[in-house]
Scaffold this motif. Structure first.
Motif, short mmCIF file in Angstrom:
data_model
loop_
_atom_site.label_atom_id
_atom_site.label_comp_id
_atom_site.label_asym_id
_atom_site.label_seq_id
_atom_site.Cartn_x
_atom_site.Cartn_y
_atom_site.Cartn_z
N LYS A 190 0.85 -1.18 0.00
CA LYS A 190 0.00 0.00 0.00
C LYS A 190 0.89 1.24 0.00
CE LYS A 190 -3.86 2.06 2.42
NZ LYS A 190 -4.86 1.89 3.46
N VAL A 191 0.51 2.25 -0.77
CA VAL A 191 1.30 3.47 -0.86
C VAL A 191 0.43 4.68 -0.56
CG1 VAL A 191 2.86 2.53 -2.59
CG2 VAL A 191 0.89 3.84 -3.33
N ARG A 192 1.09 5.76 -0.18
CA ARG A 192 0.41 7.05 -0.01
C ARG A 192 1.09 8.03 -0.94
NH1 ARG A 192 0.35 12.04 2.31
NH2 ARG A 192 2.43 11.96 3.19
N LEU A 193 0.31 8.61 -1.84
CA LEU A 193 0.82 9.59 -2.78
C LEU A 193 1.08 10.90 -2.03
CD1 LEU A 193 1.42 10.17 -5.79
CD2 LEU A 193 -0.93 11.00 -5.98
N VAL A 194 2.29 11.43 -2.17
CA VAL A 194 2.66 12.69 -1.52
C VAL A 194 2.53 13.83 -2.51
CG1 VAL A 194 4.52 13.96 -0.37
CG2 VAL A 194 4.22 11.51 0.07
N ASN A 195 3.12 13.65 -3.70
CA ASN A 195 2.94 14.65 -4.75
C ASN A 195 3.17 14.00 -6.10
OD1 ASN A 195 5.77 14.88 -5.48
ND2 ASN A 195 6.05 16.15 -3.67
N LEU A 196 2.80 14.74 -7.13
CA LEU A 196 2.85 14.22 -8.49
C LEU A 196 3.29 15.34 -9.42
CD1 LEU A 196 2.03 11.70 -10.25
CD2 LEU A 196 -0.21 12.75 -10.45
N SER A 197 4.10 15.00 -10.41
CA SER A 197 4.49 15.96 -11.44
C SER A 197 4.52 15.23 -12.77
CB SER A 197 5.86 16.57 -11.14
OG SER A 197 6.88 15.64 -11.41
N ARG A 198 4.73 15.98 -13.80
CA ARG A 198 4.82 15.37 -15.13
C ARG A 198 6.00 14.41 -15.21
NH1 ARG A 198 5.40 18.59 -20.86
NH2 ARG A 198 5.27 16.73 -22.15
N GLY A 199 7.03 14.65 -14.41
CA GLY A 199 8.23 13.84 -14.48
C GLY A 199 8.34 12.75 -13.44
N GLY A 200 7.39 12.65 -12.51
CA GLY A 200 7.50 11.61 -11.50
C GLY A 200 6.49 11.76 -10.38
N ALA A 201 6.63 10.89 -9.41
CA ALA A 201 5.72 10.88 -8.26
C ALA A 201 6.53 10.61 -7.01
CB ALA A 201 4.65 9.81 -8.43
N LEU A 202 6.12 11.24 -5.92
CA LEU A 202 6.70 10.94 -4.62
C LEU A 202 5.63 10.21 -3.83
CD1 LEU A 202 8.89 11.15 -2.44
CD2 LEU A 202 7.93 13.38 -1.83
N MET A 203 5.99 9.02 -3.33
CA MET A 203 5.04 8.22 -2.57
C MET A 203 5.71 7.67 -1.33
SD MET A 203 4.76 5.03 -5.15
CE MET A 203 6.22 4.32 -5.86
N GLU A 204 4.91 7.39 -0.32
CA GLU A 204 5.41 6.80 0.91
C GLU A 204 4.95 5.36 0.99
OE1 GLU A 204 3.90 9.21 4.08
OE2 GLU A 204 5.51 10.67 3.87
N VAL A 205 5.85 4.49 1.42
CA VAL A 205 5.54 3.08 1.63
C VAL A 205 6.08 2.66 3.00
CG1 VAL A 205 5.53 2.45 -0.82
CG2 VAL A 205 7.65 2.33 0.44
N ALA A 206 5.56 1.57 3.54
CA ALA A 206 5.96 1.12 4.87
C ALA A 206 7.41 0.63 4.90
CB ALA A 206 5.03 0.02 5.36
N SER A 207 7.89 0.04 3.80
CA SER A 207 9.27 -0.43 3.76
C SER A 207 9.87 -0.10 2.40
CB SER A 207 9.33 -1.94 4.01
OG SER A 207 8.59 -2.63 3.03
N ARG A 208 11.18 -0.03 2.36
CA ARG A 208 11.88 0.34 1.12
C ARG A 208 11.79 -0.75 0.07
NH1 ARG A 208 17.43 3.42 2.49
NH2 ARG A 208 16.62 4.75 4.13
N PHE A 209 11.80 -0.31 -1.17
CA PHE A 209 11.92 -1.24 -2.29
C PHE A 209 13.41 -1.57 -2.45
CE2 PHE A 209 8.06 1.16 -3.59
CZ PHE A 209 7.19 0.09 -3.66
N PRO A 210 13.74 -2.78 -2.89
CA PRO A 210 15.15 -3.12 -3.13
C PRO A 210 15.76 -2.19 -4.18
CG PRO A 210 13.79 -5.09 -3.17
CD PRO A 210 12.85 -3.91 -3.14
N MET A 211 17.06 -1.94 -4.08
CA MET A 211 17.76 -1.10 -5.06
C MET A 211 17.51 -1.62 -6.47
SD MET A 211 19.59 1.45 -3.94
CE MET A 211 21.13 1.69 -4.76
N ARG A 212 17.31 -0.71 -7.37
CA ARG A 212 17.11 -0.97 -8.80
C ARG A 212 15.86 -1.80 -9.12
NH1 ARG A 212 21.63 0.99 -11.33
NH2 ARG A 212 23.55 0.92 -10.11
N SER A 213 14.95 -1.89 -8.17
CA SER A 213 13.72 -2.63 -8.46
C SER A 213 12.81 -1.79 -9.34
CB SER A 213 13.00 -3.02 -7.17
OG SER A 213 12.62 -1.88 -6.44
N ARG A 214 12.04 -2.45 -10.14
CA ARG A 214 11.08 -1.76 -11.00
C ARG A 214 9.73 -1.79 -10.31
NH1 ARG A 214 12.20 -1.18 -16.73
NH2 ARG A 214 14.40 -1.69 -17.03
N VAL A 215 9.06 -0.66 -10.32
CA VAL A 215 7.76 -0.53 -9.66
C VAL A 215 6.78 0.04 -10.66
CG1 VAL A 215 6.53 0.61 -7.79
CG2 VAL A 215 8.86 -0.14 -7.42
#
Length: 65
Positions: free
Chosen positions: A31-56
């Motif tokens: 589950k994620v919480r959207l913090v902000n959004l732009s044309r170039g990306g999104a900032l979201m909060e998650v309970a735990s980190r995604f592994p380095m270089r993982s695709r989401v």
């Protein structure tokens, strides 16, 4: 070169509070919480980190479906 006090981002960020008609989720992910959004990306909060270089895959859904 530092540009303190000035915005260096290419696209403006829109706070999630201004996007009440959009819901964000990660496909087959936590589950994620959207913090902000732009044309170039999104900032979201998650309970735990995604592994380095993982695709989401971020899914944005309008309240109209």
């Amino acid at each position: 070169m530092s540009q303190s006090g000035s915005e260096r981002r290419q696209w403006a960020r829109i706070p999630a509070e201004a996007l009440t008609h959009i819901t964000a989720s990660v496909v087959a992910g936590p589950k994620v919480r959207l913090v902000n959004l732009s044309r170039g990306g999104a900032l979201m909060e998650v309970a735990s980190r995604f592994p380095m270089r993982s695709r989401v895959r971020l899914k944005l859904t309008l309240d109209t479906g």
